[in-house]
Scaffold this motif. Structure first.
Motif, mmCIF file in Angstrom:
data_model
loop_
_atom_site.group_PDB
_atom_site.id
_atom_site.type_symbol
_atom_site.label_atom_id
_atom_site.label_comp_id
_atom_site.label_asym_id
_atom_site.label_seq_id
_atom_site.Cartn_x
_atom_site.Cartn_y
_atom_site.Cartn_z
ATOM 1 N N PRO A 35 0.811 -1.030 0.122
ATOM 2 C CA PRO A 35 0.184 -0.098 -0.035
ATOM 3 C C PRO A 35 0.865 1.279 0.179
ATOM 4 O O PRO A 35 1.771 1.267 0.549
ATOM 5 N N LEU A 36 0.255 2.415 -0.500
ATOM 6 C CA LEU A 36 1.220 3.678 -0.432
ATOM 7 C C LEU A 36 0.788 4.405 0.779
ATOM 8 O O LEU A 36 1.687 4.977 1.280
ATOM 9 N N TRP A 37 -0.355 4.198 1.548
ATOM 10 C CA TRP A 37 -0.599 4.993 2.565
ATOM 11 C C TRP A 37 0.127 4.549 3.936
ATOM 12 O O TRP A 37 0.037 5.361 4.800
ATOM 13 N N CYS A 38 0.489 3.282 4.009
ATOM 14 C CA CYS A 38 1.040 2.782 5.378
ATOM 15 C C CYS A 38 2.440 2.140 5.372
ATOM 16 O O CYS A 38 2.669 1.294 6.160
ATOM 17 N N GLY A 46 6.811 3.072 4.308
ATOM 18 C CA GLY A 46 7.613 4.090 3.948
ATOM 19 C C GLY A 46 7.931 4.431 2.507
ATOM 20 O O GLY A 46 7.867 5.647 2.114
ATOM 21 N N PRO A 47 8.011 3.429 1.792
ATOM 22 C CA PRO A 47 8.291 3.499 0.205
ATOM 23 C C PRO A 47 7.065 4.206 -0.525
ATOM 24 O O PRO A 47 7.190 5.134 -1.232
ATOM 25 N N GLY A 48 5.810 3.778 0.141
ATOM 26 C CA GLY A 48 4.513 4.435 -0.425
ATOM 27 C C GLY A 48 4.431 5.892 -0.151
ATOM 28 O O GLY A 48 4.164 6.652 -0.733
ATOM 29 N N ARG A 49 4.684 6.186 1.059
ATOM 30 C CA ARG A 49 4.632 7.430 1.599
ATOM 31 C C ARG A 49 5.579 8.348 1.060
ATOM 32 O O ARG A 49 5.295 9.573 0.556
ATOM 33 N N ALA A 50 6.782 7.933 0.830
ATOM 34 C CA ALA A 50 7.824 8.881 -0.023
ATOM 35 C C ALA A 50 7.478 9.052 -1.385
ATOM 36 O O ALA A 50 7.642 10.266 -1.812
ATOM 37 N N LEU A 51 6.599 8.199 -2.016
ATOM 38 C CA LEU A 51 6.221 8.549 -3.278
ATOM 39 C C LEU A 51 5.169 9.429 -3.377
ATOM 40 O O LEU A 51 5.108 9.962 -4.618
ATOM 41 N N LEU A 52 4.580 9.755 -2.306
ATOM 42 C CA LEU A 52 3.491 10.805 -2.418
ATOM 43 C C LEU A 52 3.663 11.892 -1.254
ATOM 44 O O LEU A 52 2.932 12.977 -1.271
ATOM 45 N N LEU A 53 5.013 12.313 -1.257
ATOM 46 C CA LEU A 53 5.515 13.595 -0.334
ATOM 47 C C LEU A 53 5.007 14.878 -0.998
ATOM 48 O O LEU A 53 4.679 15.780 -0.368
ATOM 49 N N ASP A 54 4.834 14.800 -2.297
ATOM 50 C CA ASP A 54 4.551 15.976 -2.889
ATOM 51 C C ASP A 54 2.995 16.198 -3.027
ATOM 52 O O ASP A 54 2.802 17.472 -3.589
ATOM 53 N N HIS A 55 2.269 15.114 -2.736
ATOM 54 C CA HIS A 55 0.802 15.314 -2.743
ATOM 55 C C HIS A 55 0.258 16.166 -1.861
ATOM 56 O O HIS A 55 0.469 16.187 -0.540
ATOM 57 N N THR A 56 -0.720 16.795 -2.410
ATOM 58 C CA THR A 56 -1.613 17.841 -1.641
ATOM 59 C C THR A 56 -2.611 17.022 -0.601
ATOM 60 O O THR A 56 -2.826 15.752 -1.099
ATOM 61 N N PRO A 76 0.522 -1.121 13.882
ATOM 62 C CA PRO A 76 -0.115 -0.306 14.842
ATOM 63 C C PRO A 76 -0.331 1.257 14.837
ATOM 64 O O PRO A 76 -1.145 1.910 15.459
ATOM 65 N N LEU A 77 0.890 1.767 14.195
ATOM 66 C CA LEU A 77 1.055 3.248 14.119
ATOM 67 C C LEU A 77 0.606 3.654 12.843
ATOM 68 O O LEU A 77 0.966 4.972 12.605
ATOM 69 N N ALA A 78 -0.100 3.163 11.887
ATOM 70 C CA ALA A 78 -0.535 3.512 10.577
ATOM 71 C C ALA A 78 -1.580 4.546 10.528
ATOM 72 O O ALA A 78 -2.249 4.514 11.761
ATOM 73 N N VAL A 79 -1.757 5.546 9.626
ATOM 74 C CA VAL A 79 -2.578 6.647 9.910
ATOM 75 C C VAL A 79 -3.948 5.630 9.504
ATOM 76 O O VAL A 79 -4.006 4.697 8.835
ATOM 77 N N ARG A 80 -5.176 6.315 9.881
ATOM 78 C CA ARG A 80 -6.420 5.921 9.597
ATOM 79 C C ARG A 80 -7.112 6.716 8.858
ATOM 80 O O ARG A 80 -8.303 6.481 8.763
ATOM 81 N N ASP A 81 -6.680 7.783 8.108
ATOM 82 C CA ASP A 81 -7.587 8.457 7.269
ATOM 83 C C ASP A 81 -6.619 9.726 6.487
ATOM 84 O O ASP A 81 -5.510 9.535 6.779
ATOM 85 N N VAL A 82 -7.085 10.227 5.474
ATOM 86 C CA VAL A 82 -6.511 11.242 4.640
ATOM 87 C C VAL A 82 -5.842 12.161 5.409
ATOM 88 O O VAL A 82 -4.662 12.768 5.009
ATOM 89 N N ALA A 101 9.017 5.723 8.733
ATOM 90 C CA ALA A 101 7.720 4.938 9.145
ATOM 91 C C ALA A 101 7.993 3.899 10.151
ATOM 92 O O ALA A 101 8.128 2.787 9.847
ATOM 93 N N ASP A 102 7.570 4.341 11.087
ATOM 94 C CA ASP A 102 7.849 3.326 12.301
ATOM 95 C C ASP A 102 6.700 2.598 12.764
ATOM 96 O O ASP A 102 5.433 3.023 13.173
ATOM 97 N N ARG A 103 6.546 1.324 12.583
ATOM 98 C CA ARG A 103 5.318 0.448 12.971
ATOM 99 C C ARG A 103 4.301 0.702 11.938
ATOM 100 O O ARG A 103 2.880 0.507 12.415
ATOM 101 N N GLU A 104 4.446 1.316 10.826
ATOM 102 C CA GLU A 104 3.245 1.531 9.953
ATOM 103 C C GLU A 104 2.640 0.401 9.102
ATOM 104 O O GLU A 104 1.579 0.486 8.909
ATOM 105 N N PHE A 105 3.734 -0.418 8.758
ATOM 106 C CA PHE A 105 3.306 -1.645 7.778
ATOM 107 C C PHE A 105 3.401 -2.771 8.529
ATOM 108 O O PHE A 105 2.573 -3.862 8.738
ATOM 109 N N GLU A 106 4.846 -3.179 9.125
ATOM 110 C CA GLU A 106 4.929 -4.274 9.952
ATOM 111 C C GLU A 106 5.068 -4.096 11.445
ATOM 112 O O GLU A 106 5.797 -2.773 11.742
#
Length: 261
Positions: free
Chosen positions: A134-137, A139-149, A167-173, A191-196
Motif C-alpha cells: 500500500p501507498l498509505w502505510c 515508508g516507500p509508499g509515503r515517500a512516493l506521495l510526499l509532494d501530494h496535497t 499499529p501506528l499506521a494512519v487511519r484517514d487522509v 515509518a515506524d510500525r506503520e506496515f510491519e
C-alpha cells in the motif's frame, strides 16, 4: 461511450484495489454488482484478462487477484536507467547496515518493488521484485506521495478504507497529509510500525530530471536492532537517493546522446 477496453482496465483496477484492501479477492457476482453488468459479461472479461495472465484465481479458487502478467508489465515499467543506477547504491546500503534495501515506483495506486538488495534479515519485509504494498502505510509508499496535497491524496486514495497496516499506521487522509507534511520538511520518511509490527522503514524520494518524484529508496530495520542509529540510517538513505538522481540523469543523458543539429 465506455469501451470494452476501458471496462477491462476498470475491472483490473477494482481487483487490485480489493486485493490491497480489507474485502479480499472479489468474485464474479461481486464484480458484476459493482459494475452494473451481468455475470456472463463479467465472466467473459475475466476470461480474457486471465488469458493474458493479468488476473488469476486466488489459491482457494473463490475470487480473483492480479496475475503474474500484470506484475511483469508493471516491473518492466520501472525506468531502466533508474534501476541500473540504483543497484550499487542498494548494495552499499546493505553492506553498511546489514539490512534489506530496495527501490520502489508507483504503479496503479500501489508501491511496486522494482529492485532489491537482500540481507540475512530480509524475511521480515515485503521486499521482493514485483511485490506490491500500500501507498498509505509504508515508508516507500509515503515517500512516493510526499509532494501530494491533501486534496490530491483524497482523490488518489478515495477507495482506500485505511484498514490493516501496522499499529501506528494512519487511519484517514487528513492524518496522512499531516504526517507527510512533517516528513516532507525532513526530506525522508521514517515509518515506524506503520506496515510491519516492530519494523521501521527509512525511505527517501527519488526525483527525476523534471523534479517530480519518480521512485523511493528504502531500508527496513527491526526496532530492536536500531540501537540509536535512526538519524544516521535516515541520512544515509537520503544521501543514496540524491546520488541515485545524479547517476540516473547521467545515464539517461549518455543514452540519449547529444542533441541533433
Amino acid at each position: 461511450m465506455t469501451s470494452t477496453f476501458d471496462r477491462a482496465l476498470d475491472l483490473l483496477d477494482a481487483i487490485l484495489t480489493a486485493e490491497l484492501g480489507s474485502t479480499g479477492y472479489p468474485g464474479n457476482a461481486q464484480l458484476a454488482e459493482q459494475f452494473g453488468l451481468d455475470q456472463a459479461q463479467i465472466s467473459r472479461m475475466l476470461k480474457d484478462l486471465a488469458a493474458l495472465e493479468l488476473v488469476e484465481r486466488d489459491g482457494q479458487g473463490r475470487g480473483w487477484r492480479v496475475g503474474l502478467g500484470y506484475l511483469a508489465l508493471a516491473a518492466e515499467a520501472g525506468d531502466a536507467d533508474l534501476v541500473t543506477a540504483a543497484r550499487p547504491l542498494l548494495r552499499r546500503l546493505v553492506t553498511r547496515w546489514h539490512e534489506p534495501a530496495w527501490l520502489s515506483v508507483r504503479s496503479a495506486g500501489v508501491a511496486l518493488t522494482v529492485e532489491v538488495e537482500s540481507s540475512h534479515w530480509s524475511s521480515y519485509v515485503a521486499a521482493a521484485p514485483g511485490a506490491v504494498t500500500p501507498l498509505w502505510c509504508t515508508g516507500p509508499g509515503r515517500a512516493l506521495l510526499l509532494d501530494h496535497t491533501e486534496q490530491e491524496l483524497a482523490e488518489l486514495l478515495s477507495s482506500v478504507e485505511f484498514v490493516g497496516g501496522g499499529p501506528l499506521a494512519v487511519r484517514d487522509v487528513r492524518a496522512l497529509a499531516v504526517r507527510n507534511a512533517a516528513d516532507r520538511a525532513a526530506g525522508v520518511v521514517v515509518a515506524d510500525r506503520e506496515f510491519e509490527h516492530d519494523v521501521v522503514d527509512f525511505s527517501a524520494p527519488v526525483r527525476g530530471r523534471s523534479g517530480a518524484i519518480v521512485a523511493s529508496l528504502s531500508v527496513a530495520v527491526p526496532r530492536f536492532r536500531l540501537g540509536g542509529r535512526s538519524q544516521e540510517i535516515a541520512a544515509s538513505v537520503v544521501e543514496a537517493a540524491k546520488e541515485l538522481e545524479v547517476r540516473a540523469a547521467s545515464r539517461e543523458a549518455r543514452r540519449d546522446g547529444p542533441p541533433g543539429p
